[in-house]
Design a protein around this motif. Structure first.
Motif, PDB file in Angstrom:
ATOM      1  N   LEU A  65       0.829  -1.210   0.000  1.00  0.00           N
ATOM      2  CA  LEU A  65       0.000   0.000   0.000  1.00  0.00           C
ATOM      3  C   LEU A  65       0.862   1.259   0.000  1.00  0.00           C
ATOM      4  O   LEU A  65       0.591   2.207  -0.736  1.00  0.00           O
ATOM      5  CB  LEU A  65      -0.938   0.010   1.210  1.00  0.00           C
ATOM      6  CG  LEU A  65      -2.084  -0.995   1.193  1.00  0.00           C
ATOM      7  CD1 LEU A  65      -2.794  -1.022   2.543  1.00  0.00           C
ATOM      8  CD2 LEU A  65      -3.057  -0.663   0.070  1.00  0.00           C
ATOM      9  N   VAL A  66       1.901   1.257   0.821  1.00  0.00           N
ATOM     10  CA  VAL A  66       2.791   2.419   0.890  1.00  0.00           C
ATOM     11  C   VAL A  66       3.511   2.604  -0.441  1.00  0.00           C
ATOM     12  O   VAL A  66       3.603   3.731  -0.957  1.00  0.00           O
ATOM     13  CB  VAL A  66       3.791   2.276   2.060  1.00  0.00           C
ATOM     14  CG1 VAL A  66       4.894   3.317   1.971  1.00  0.00           C
ATOM     15  CG2 VAL A  66       3.057   2.380   3.393  1.00  0.00           C
ATOM     16  N   ALA A  67       4.001   1.521  -1.028  1.00  0.00           N
ATOM     17  CA  ALA A  67       4.721   1.613  -2.305  1.00  0.00           C
ATOM     18  C   ALA A  67       3.812   2.161  -3.406  1.00  0.00           C
ATOM     19  O   ALA A  67       4.223   3.036  -4.175  1.00  0.00           O
ATOM     20  CB  ALA A  67       5.272   0.241  -2.700  1.00  0.00           C
ATOM     21  N   VAL A  68       2.588   1.672  -3.481  1.00  0.00           N
ATOM     22  CA  VAL A  68       1.648   2.156  -4.505  1.00  0.00           C
ATOM     23  C   VAL A  68       1.309   3.623  -4.259  1.00  0.00           C
ATOM     24  O   VAL A  68       1.296   4.433  -5.193  1.00  0.00           O
ATOM     25  CB  VAL A  68       0.370   1.277  -4.546  1.00  0.00           C
ATOM     26  CG1 VAL A  68      -0.724   1.910  -5.387  1.00  0.00           C
ATOM     27  CG2 VAL A  68       0.713  -0.121  -5.068  1.00  0.00           C
ATOM     28  N   ALA A  69       1.026   3.982  -3.013  1.00  0.00           N
ATOM     29  CA  ALA A  69       0.683   5.370  -2.690  1.00  0.00           C
ATOM     30  C   ALA A  69       1.833   6.314  -3.041  1.00  0.00           C
ATOM     31  O   ALA A  69       1.613   7.383  -3.629  1.00  0.00           O
ATOM     32  CB  ALA A  69       0.323   5.500  -1.210  1.00  0.00           C
ATOM     33  N   ILE A  72       2.230   6.543  -6.962  1.00  0.00           N
ATOM     34  CA  ILE A  72       1.186   7.399  -7.537  1.00  0.00           C
ATOM     35  C   ILE A  72       1.433   8.854  -7.141  1.00  0.00           C
ATOM     36  O   ILE A  72       1.335   9.765  -7.969  1.00  0.00           O
ATOM     37  CB  ILE A  72      -0.215   6.924  -7.110  1.00  0.00           C
ATOM     38  CG1 ILE A  72      -0.524   5.578  -7.769  1.00  0.00           C
ATOM     39  CG2 ILE A  72      -1.284   7.961  -7.457  1.00  0.00           C
ATOM     40  CD1 ILE A  72      -1.782   4.907  -7.258  1.00  0.00           C
ATOM     41  N   GLY A  73       1.780   9.084  -5.880  1.00  0.00           N
ATOM     42  CA  GLY A  73       2.070  10.437  -5.410  1.00  0.00           C
ATOM     43  C   GLY A  73       3.250  11.053  -6.144  1.00  0.00           C
ATOM     44  O   GLY A  73       3.211  12.223  -6.530  1.00  0.00           O
ATOM     45  N   PHE A  74       4.286  10.252  -6.365  1.00  0.00           N
ATOM     46  CA  PHE A  74       5.455  10.759  -7.092  1.00  0.00           C
ATOM     47  C   PHE A  74       5.064  11.153  -8.507  1.00  0.00           C
ATOM     48  O   PHE A  74       5.414  12.231  -8.985  1.00  0.00           O
ATOM     49  CB  PHE A  74       6.577   9.714  -7.118  1.00  0.00           C
ATOM     50  CG  PHE A  74       7.791  10.186  -7.865  1.00  0.00           C
ATOM     51  CD1 PHE A  74       8.717  11.009  -7.242  1.00  0.00           C
ATOM     52  CD2 PHE A  74       7.994   9.823  -9.187  1.00  0.00           C
ATOM     53  CE1 PHE A  74       9.833  11.465  -7.935  1.00  0.00           C
ATOM     54  CE2 PHE A  74       9.101  10.275  -9.885  1.00  0.00           C
ATOM     55  CZ  PHE A  74      10.031  11.100  -9.261  1.00  0.00           C
ATOM     56  N   LEU A  81       1.145  17.992 -10.721  1.00  0.00           N
ATOM     57  CA  LEU A  81       1.160  19.148  -9.820  1.00  0.00           C
ATOM     58  C   LEU A  81       2.390  20.034 -10.010  1.00  0.00           C
ATOM     59  O   LEU A  81       2.324  21.240  -9.756  1.00  0.00           O
ATOM     60  CB  LEU A  81       1.045  18.705  -8.366  1.00  0.00           C
ATOM     61  CG  LEU A  81      -0.299  18.090  -7.972  1.00  0.00           C
ATOM     62  CD1 LEU A  81      -0.305  17.685  -6.506  1.00  0.00           C
ATOM     63  CD2 LEU A  81      -1.442  19.043  -8.259  1.00  0.00           C
ATOM     64  N   ALA A  82       3.507  19.483 -10.461  1.00  0.00           N
ATOM     65  CA  ALA A  82       4.687  20.318 -10.728  1.00  0.00           C
ATOM     66  C   ALA A  82       4.376  21.302 -11.853  1.00  0.00           C
ATOM     67  O   ALA A  82       4.809  22.457 -11.815  1.00  0.00           O
ATOM     68  CB  ALA A  82       5.903  19.467 -11.077  1.00  0.00           C
ATOM     69  N   GLY A 141      -0.212  13.772  -0.119  1.00  0.00           N
ATOM     70  CA  GLY A 141       0.827  14.513   0.600  1.00  0.00           C
ATOM     71  C   GLY A 141       2.168  14.439  -0.103  1.00  0.00           C
ATOM     72  O   GLY A 141       2.864  15.451  -0.255  1.00  0.00           O
ATOM     73  N   PHE A 142       2.535  13.252  -0.560  1.00  0.00           N
ATOM     74  CA  PHE A 142       3.809  13.080  -1.255  1.00  0.00           C
ATOM     75  C   PHE A 142       3.812  13.864  -2.564  1.00  0.00           C
ATOM     76  O   PHE A 142       4.812  14.489  -2.923  1.00  0.00           O
ATOM     77  CB  PHE A 142       4.087  11.592  -1.497  1.00  0.00           C
ATOM     78  CG  PHE A 142       5.502  11.277  -1.886  1.00  0.00           C
ATOM     79  CD1 PHE A 142       6.561  11.704  -1.109  1.00  0.00           C
ATOM     80  CD2 PHE A 142       5.775  10.548  -3.023  1.00  0.00           C
ATOM     81  CE1 PHE A 142       7.881  11.409  -1.465  1.00  0.00           C
ATOM     82  CE2 PHE A 142       7.078  10.241  -3.384  1.00  0.00           C
ATOM     83  CZ  PHE A 142       8.135  10.674  -2.604  1.00  0.00           C
ATOM     84  N   ALA A 143       2.680  13.882  -3.263  1.00  0.00           N
ATOM     85  CA  ALA A 143       2.569  14.639  -4.511  1.00  0.00           C
ATOM     86  C   ALA A 143       2.780  16.131  -4.261  1.00  0.00           C
ATOM     87  O   ALA A 143       3.481  16.813  -5.024  1.00  0.00           O
ATOM     88  CB  ALA A 143       1.200  14.404  -5.158  1.00  0.00           C
ATOM     89  N   LEU A 144       2.188  16.642  -3.200  1.00  0.00           N
ATOM     90  CA  LEU A 144       2.361  18.061  -2.871  1.00  0.00           C
ATOM     91  C   LEU A 144       3.812  18.371  -2.506  1.00  0.00           C
ATOM     92  O   LEU A 144       4.361  19.401  -2.914  1.00  0.00           O
ATOM     93  CB  LEU A 144       1.428  18.460  -1.732  1.00  0.00           C
ATOM     94  CG  LEU A 144      -0.049  18.553  -2.084  1.00  0.00           C
ATOM     95  CD1 LEU A 144      -0.891  18.739  -0.832  1.00  0.00           C
ATOM     96  CD2 LEU A 144      -0.302  19.664  -3.074  1.00  0.00           C
TER      97      LEU A 144
END
Length: 165
Positions: A65-69, A72-74, A81-82, A141-144
């Motif tokens: 779950l963490v790896a997928v999140a 996707i966030g990256f 978002l960049a 959060g990671f995406a931001l």
């Protein structure tokens, strides 16, 4: 479900509605700070939700779950978002006079922020399980956080341009 009302949105609203004016460099720093702090808060909430979920004892599931999140966030941070951050930097660079803090983002960006906050509130209101809420918050959060790096790059480029002139 926690009945505590989060205070952060109210603090941000007060700061943004203050009757002061900021120059472009200060607006960029404010945009970066809001983007980064929002990302850190969501990332930490996602981590907390996962830590409180029953999956904490299922390491392979949790790791997946963490790896997928994070993946996707990256991707969302680097490729979606960049671009939003870069467009905002270009928009801020066009200001010739100091602006109110509310102008730190465009109306479209404020609508996107409101949508993301609404999703988070809806997950809370509908008591979505932590095993679902955690990865969503972690990914957003990671995406931001990733996309806030565009502002840092902008600061570096501005300083390099100032030194070369």
């Amino acid at each position: 479900m926690s009945n505590n009302l989060p205070i952060m949105p109210f603090i941000v609203a007060i700061l943004l509605l203050l009757p002061i004016r900021l120059g472009v460099p200060s607006l960029k720093k404010l945009a970066f700070t809001l983007w980064l702090v929002g990302g850190i808060i969501l990332f930490s909430r996602g981590t907390s939700f996962l830590a409180e979920s029953p999956a904490i004892h299922n390491i392979p599931l949790l790791a997946g779950l963490v790896a997928v999140a994070l993946a996707i966030g990256f991707g969302k941070g680097k490729f979606v978002l960049a671009k939003t951050s870069l467009k905002n930097i270009e928009r801020l660079n066009q200001f010739n006079q100091p602006q109110r803090p509310i102008n730190v983002y465009s109306l479209r960006s404020w609508i996107m922020i409101a949508l993301m906050v609404s999703i988070s509130v809806a997950l809370n209101v509908f008591q979505v399980q932590n095993i679902v809420r955690g990865p969503i918050n972690l990914g957003i959060g990671f995406a931001l956080i990733i996309s806030s790096l565009a502002y840092l790059k902008s600061f570096s480029e501005s300083k390099a341009a100032a030194v070369s002139n």
